[in-house]
Design an enzyme around this catalytic site. Structure first.
Site, PDB file in Angstrom:
ATOM      1  N   ARG A 144       0.676  -1.264  -0.246  1.00  0.00           N
ATOM      2  CA  ARG A 144       0.429  -0.112   0.077  1.00  0.00           C
ATOM      3  C   ARG A 144       1.221   1.215   0.020  1.00  0.00           C
ATOM      4  O   ARG A 144       0.348   1.594  -0.245  1.00  0.00           O
ATOM      5  CB  ARG A 144      -0.938  -0.328   1.125  1.00  0.00           C
ATOM      6  CG  ARG A 144      -1.541  -1.127   1.575  1.00  0.00           C
ATOM      7  CD  ARG A 144      -2.069  -1.158   2.169  1.00  0.00           C
ATOM      8  NE  ARG A 144      -3.841   0.371   2.645  1.00  0.00           N
ATOM      9  CZ  ARG A 144      -4.913  -0.441   2.684  1.00  0.00           C
ATOM     10  NH1 ARG A 144      -5.587  -1.531   2.682  1.00  0.00           N
ATOM     11  NH2 ARG A 144      -6.059   0.517   2.628  1.00  0.00           N
ATOM     12  N   TYR A 147       0.403   4.553  -2.250  1.00  0.00           N
ATOM     13  CA  TYR A 147      -0.390   5.194  -2.274  1.00  0.00           C
ATOM     14  C   TYR A 147       0.330   6.205  -0.756  1.00  0.00           C
ATOM     15  O   TYR A 147      -0.292   7.251  -0.831  1.00  0.00           O
ATOM     16  CB  TYR A 147      -1.568   4.741  -2.066  1.00  0.00           C
ATOM     17  CG  TYR A 147      -3.067   5.360  -1.642  1.00  0.00           C
ATOM     18  CD1 TYR A 147      -3.060   6.253  -2.784  1.00  0.00           C
ATOM     19  CD2 TYR A 147      -3.826   5.123  -0.421  1.00  0.00           C
ATOM     20  CE1 TYR A 147      -4.129   7.426  -2.467  1.00  0.00           C
ATOM     21  CE2 TYR A 147      -4.395   6.519  -0.268  1.00  0.00           C
ATOM     22  CZ  TYR A 147      -5.567   7.111  -1.446  1.00  0.00           C
ATOM     23  OH  TYR A 147      -5.728   8.218  -1.064  1.00  0.00           O
ATOM     24  N   GLU A 149       2.415   6.623   0.289  1.00  0.00           N
ATOM     25  CA  GLU A 149       3.463   7.615   1.117  1.00  0.00           C
ATOM     26  C   GLU A 149       3.641   9.185  -0.151  1.00  0.00           C
ATOM     27  O   GLU A 149       4.043   9.263   0.320  1.00  0.00           O
ATOM     28  CB  GLU A 149       5.273   6.621   0.700  1.00  0.00           C
ATOM     29  CG  GLU A 149       5.030   5.262   1.986  1.00  0.00           C
ATOM     30  CD  GLU A 149       5.596   6.450   2.792  1.00  0.00           C
ATOM     31  OE1 GLU A 149       5.428   7.681   3.420  1.00  0.00           O
ATOM     32  OE2 GLU A 149       6.066   5.380   4.400  1.00  0.00           O
ATOM     33  N   VAL A 189     -15.225  -1.962  -0.470  1.00  0.00           N
ATOM     34  CA  VAL A 189     -16.488  -2.094   0.017  1.00  0.00           C
ATOM     35  C   VAL A 189     -17.329  -2.184  -0.735  1.00  0.00           C
ATOM     36  O   VAL A 189     -18.439  -3.197  -0.696  1.00  0.00           O
ATOM     37  CB  VAL A 189     -16.355  -2.191   1.903  1.00  0.00           C
ATOM     38  CG1 VAL A 189     -17.249  -3.117   2.900  1.00  0.00           C
ATOM     39  CG2 VAL A 189     -14.587  -2.411   2.172  1.00  0.00           C
ATOM     40  N   TYR A 206     -13.319 -10.311   3.865  1.00  0.00           N
ATOM     41  CA  TYR A 206     -11.349 -10.189   4.373  1.00  0.00           C
ATOM     42  C   TYR A 206     -11.560 -10.749   5.915  1.00  0.00           C
ATOM     43  O   TYR A 206     -12.259 -10.036   6.598  1.00  0.00           O
ATOM     44  CB  TYR A 206     -10.978  -9.608   3.418  1.00  0.00           C
ATOM     45  CG  TYR A 206     -11.024 -10.027   2.269  1.00  0.00           C
ATOM     46  CD1 TYR A 206     -10.637 -10.193   1.318  1.00  0.00           C
ATOM     47  CD2 TYR A 206     -11.571  -8.926   1.589  1.00  0.00           C
ATOM     48  CE1 TYR A 206     -10.435 -10.644   0.198  1.00  0.00           C
ATOM     49  CE2 TYR A 206     -12.186  -8.907  -0.173  1.00  0.00           C
ATOM     50  CZ  TYR A 206     -10.842  -9.914  -0.595  1.00  0.00           C
ATOM     51  OH  TYR A 206     -11.877 -10.140  -1.408  1.00  0.00           O
ATOM     52  N   THR A 212     -13.255  -2.683  11.338  1.00  0.00           N
ATOM     53  CA  THR A 212     -14.151  -1.735  11.284  1.00  0.00           C
ATOM     54  C   THR A 212     -13.938  -0.889   9.992  1.00  0.00           C
ATOM     55  O   THR A 212     -12.835  -0.877   9.961  1.00  0.00           O
ATOM     56  CB  THR A 212     -14.601  -0.969  12.743  1.00  0.00           C
ATOM     57  OG1 THR A 212     -13.434  -0.523  12.760  1.00  0.00           O
ATOM     58  CG2 THR A 212     -14.711  -1.965  13.649  1.00  0.00           C
TER      59      THR A 212
HETATM   60  N1  NAD Z   1     -13.140   7.844  -2.404  1.00  0.00           N
HETATM   61  C1  NAD Z   1     -12.792   7.742  -1.224  1.00  0.00           C
HETATM   62  O1  NAD Z   1     -13.015   7.525  -0.667  1.00  0.00           O
HETATM   63  C2  NAD Z   1     -10.936   8.753  -1.234  1.00  0.00           C
HETATM   64  C3  NAD Z   1     -10.400   8.861   0.683  1.00  0.00           C
HETATM   65  C4  NAD Z   1      -9.886   9.415   0.492  1.00  0.00           C
HETATM   66  C5  NAD Z   1      -8.635  10.042  -0.335  1.00  0.00           C
HETATM   67  N2  NAD Z   1      -9.770  10.021  -1.272  1.00  0.00           N
HETATM   68  C6  NAD Z   1      -8.566  11.196  -2.573  1.00  0.00           C
HETATM   69  O2  NAD Z   1      -9.525  11.671  -3.127  1.00  0.00           O
HETATM   70  C7  NAD Z   1      -8.873  11.953  -4.446  1.00  0.00           C
HETATM   71  C8  NAD Z   1      -9.831  11.425  -5.761  1.00  0.00           C
HETATM   72  O3  NAD Z   1     -10.254   9.805  -5.620  1.00  0.00           O
HETATM   73  P1  NAD Z   1     -11.417   9.098  -5.944  1.00  0.00           P
HETATM   74  O4  NAD Z   1     -12.284   8.260  -4.806  1.00  0.00           O
HETATM   75  O5  NAD Z   1     -12.119  10.379  -6.773  1.00  0.00           O
HETATM   76  O6  NAD Z   1     -10.682   8.302  -7.398  1.00  0.00           O
HETATM   77  P2  NAD Z   1     -10.685   8.146  -9.495  1.00  0.00           P
HETATM   78  O7  NAD Z   1      -9.851   7.601  -9.157  1.00  0.00           O
HETATM   79  O8  NAD Z   1     -12.427   8.176  -9.105  1.00  0.00           O
HETATM   80  O9  NAD Z   1     -10.486  10.014  -9.535  1.00  0.00           O
HETATM   81  C9  NAD Z   1      -9.052  10.271  -9.234  1.00  0.00           C
HETATM   82  C10 NAD Z   1      -8.847  10.920 -10.721  1.00  0.00           C
HETATM   83  O10 NAD Z   1      -7.502  11.502 -11.207  1.00  0.00           O
HETATM   84  C11 NAD Z   1      -7.407  11.670 -12.434  1.00  0.00           C
HETATM   85  N3  NAD Z   1      -6.072  11.183 -12.582  1.00  0.00           N
HETATM   86  C12 NAD Z   1      -4.998  10.430 -12.314  1.00  0.00           C
HETATM   87  N4  NAD Z   1      -3.997  10.598 -12.099  1.00  0.00           N
HETATM   88  C13 NAD Z   1      -3.176  11.728 -12.679  1.00  0.00           C
HETATM   89  C14 NAD Z   1      -2.561  12.576 -13.905  1.00  0.00           C
HETATM   90  N5  NAD Z   1      -1.277  11.908 -13.590  1.00  0.00           N
HETATM   91  N6  NAD Z   1      -2.562  13.099 -14.991  1.00  0.00           N
HETATM   92  C15 NAD Z   1      -4.156  13.715 -14.680  1.00  0.00           C
HETATM   93  N7  NAD Z   1      -5.774  12.749 -14.041  1.00  0.00           N
HETATM   94  C16 NAD Z   1      -5.387  12.249 -12.999  1.00  0.00           C
HETATM   95  C17 NAD Z   1      -7.705  10.099 -12.460  1.00  0.00           C
HETATM   96  O11 NAD Z   1      -7.640   9.515 -13.917  1.00  0.00           O
HETATM   97  C18 NAD Z   1      -9.447   9.949 -12.276  1.00  0.00           C
HETATM   98  O12 NAD Z   1     -10.370  10.825 -12.560  1.00  0.00           O
HETATM   99  C19 NAD Z   1      -7.758  10.982  -4.783  1.00  0.00           C
HETATM  100  O13 NAD Z   1      -6.207  12.017  -4.481  1.00  0.00           O
HETATM  101  C20 NAD Z   1      -7.889  10.657  -3.475  1.00  0.00           C
HETATM  102  O14 NAD Z   1      -6.297   9.594  -3.341  1.00  0.00           O
HETATM  103  C21 NAD Z   1     -10.673   9.510  -1.838  1.00  0.00           C
END
Ligand code: NAD
Length: 316
Positions: A144, A147, A149, A189, A206, A212
């Site tokens: 993991r 992501y 780091e 999930v 799992y 939780t």
């Molecule tokens: N969904 C969650 O529960 C959650 C939880 C914690 C953090 N986040 C953070 O929120 C953000 C969005 O997450 P999400 O769930 O919408 O994921 P997602 O994969 O649906 O969206 C990420 C978007 O970034 C784009 N992308 C990736 N690399 C790129 C690059 N080099 N250049 C341009 N675009 C790029 C992808 O094409 C995608 O559209 C992320 O940074 C993620 O780490 C999400």
């Protein structure tokens, strides 16, 4: 608030597209920048005829500038365990090079900046619930780590641009969020359980299912993120739902809401799977007057049609 020109990296993703909707409905103009690595055009299809919206297909690891902006929301990054394990190097690159490019843009235009960091910064936490002051328990070389780091580095870069360049930055630590537009196959999930429930397959749990998670409905999450963006606090601020459910309880809620007759099947726990994760949202409550309003079953009901459709499209 005066209408602004706002740039959203990752704007064609799950959260990014909901953020674009929210910003547009508040009267702002939005440029979504996305290379569609894990995002989809269909997430922003409904905005095709919106004159205040544009999508630029671009890899943000390469520098970019689409004109002056007032605010940068940096959301680009593979986010689900399936995506970041397939795209491990791309995840490290967007967290480092992409973050620098997004910060440089904010610096150039004196724009505000918010990064979507993550509860994964806490790793497999030794403190429960997690407060923003907790530094985390992360394996820097485990599966993991690409992501976790990358996000920890993004936070460090963000804090440094505030410290050295006086950029008005904010760090949001997002906890598990769900709702329409999630990828059905992303291994998280809720989409997993929904897919299995709609197909009449066993729901895979799992370990013994006692680990939780907390799940935040997407509209609550976006509301918290936008409030943080317009606040003056640099964060980090946890934005998530503190109501904790075991994975088993979550599986049962999905079975109830979908009316599925699927059974539950147990499988071995993957490496580094966090046993427990729950945000302490005291800071968000005090600072932003924010807390989530939508409970798990209501959020699942609100997502039902989307998941039903997404599963049907998989079959066809
Ligand atoms: N969904 C969650 O529960 C959650 C939880 C914690 C953090 N986040 C953070 O929120 C953000 C969005 O997450 P999400 O769930 O919408 O994921 P997602 O994969 O649906 O969206 C990420 C978007 O970034 C784009 N992308 C990736 N690399 C790129 C690059 N080099 N250049 C341009 N675009 C790029 C992808 O094409 C995608 O559209 C992320 O940074 C993620 O780490 C999400």
């Amino acid at each position: 608030m005066k209408p602004m020109r706002v740039l959203v990296t990752g704007g064609a993703g799950f959260l990014g597209s909901h953020l674009c909707d929210s910003l547009l409905s508040d009267g702002h103009s939005v440029i979504a920048v996305d290379n569609l690595l894990t995002g989809r055009m269909s997430n922003v299809d409904h905005l095709r005829n919106e004159p205040r919206f544009e999508l630029r297909q671009h890899d943000i690891c390469e520098p970019f500038d689409f004109g002056k902006v007032d605010y940068v929301f940096h959301f680009a990054s593979p986010a689900s365990p399936v995506d970041y394990s397939i795209h491990g190097i791309a995840t490290l690159r967007v967290g480092s090079l992409g973050t620098f490019n997004a910060l440089e843009l904010a610096k150039k235009y004196g724009a505000g900046y918010l990064i979507s960091s993550t509860s994964e910064c806490y790793g497999d936490p030794l403190e429960h619930p997690q407060k923003e002051t907790y530094w985390g328990h992360v394996n820097p070389i485990g599966p993991r780590s690409v992501y976790d780091e990358a996000k920890r580095f993004s936070e460090a870069a963000t804090a440094a641009y505030r410290r050295y360049h006086k950029v008005e930055t904010r760090i949001a630590r997002i906890f598990n969020t769900y709702g329409p537009r999630m990828q059905i196959n992303d291994g998280r999930v809720i989409p997993n359980f929904m897919k299995q429930a709609f197909r009449g397959e066993d729901l895979t749990v799992y370990g013994d299912g006692s680990q939780t998670r907390s799940f935040c409905y997407v509209s609550d999450e976006i509301d918290g993120l936008v409030r943080l963006a317009w606040s003056s606090d640099p964060g980090p601020v946890n934005i998530g739902n503190p109501n904790e459910f075991t994975i088993l309880e979550c599986a049962r809620a999905v079975l109830e809401v979908t009316g599925s007759k699927s059974k539950i099947r147990y499988e071995p726990l993957p490496q580094d799977d966090p046993k427990q994760r729950r945000p302490d949202i005291t800071k968000a409550k005090q600072l932003l007057g924010w807390e989530p309003k939508i409970g798990l079953k209501d959020g699942l009901k609100m997502s039902l049609e989307y998941f039903r459709q997404a599963v049907a499209e998989l079959k066809s």
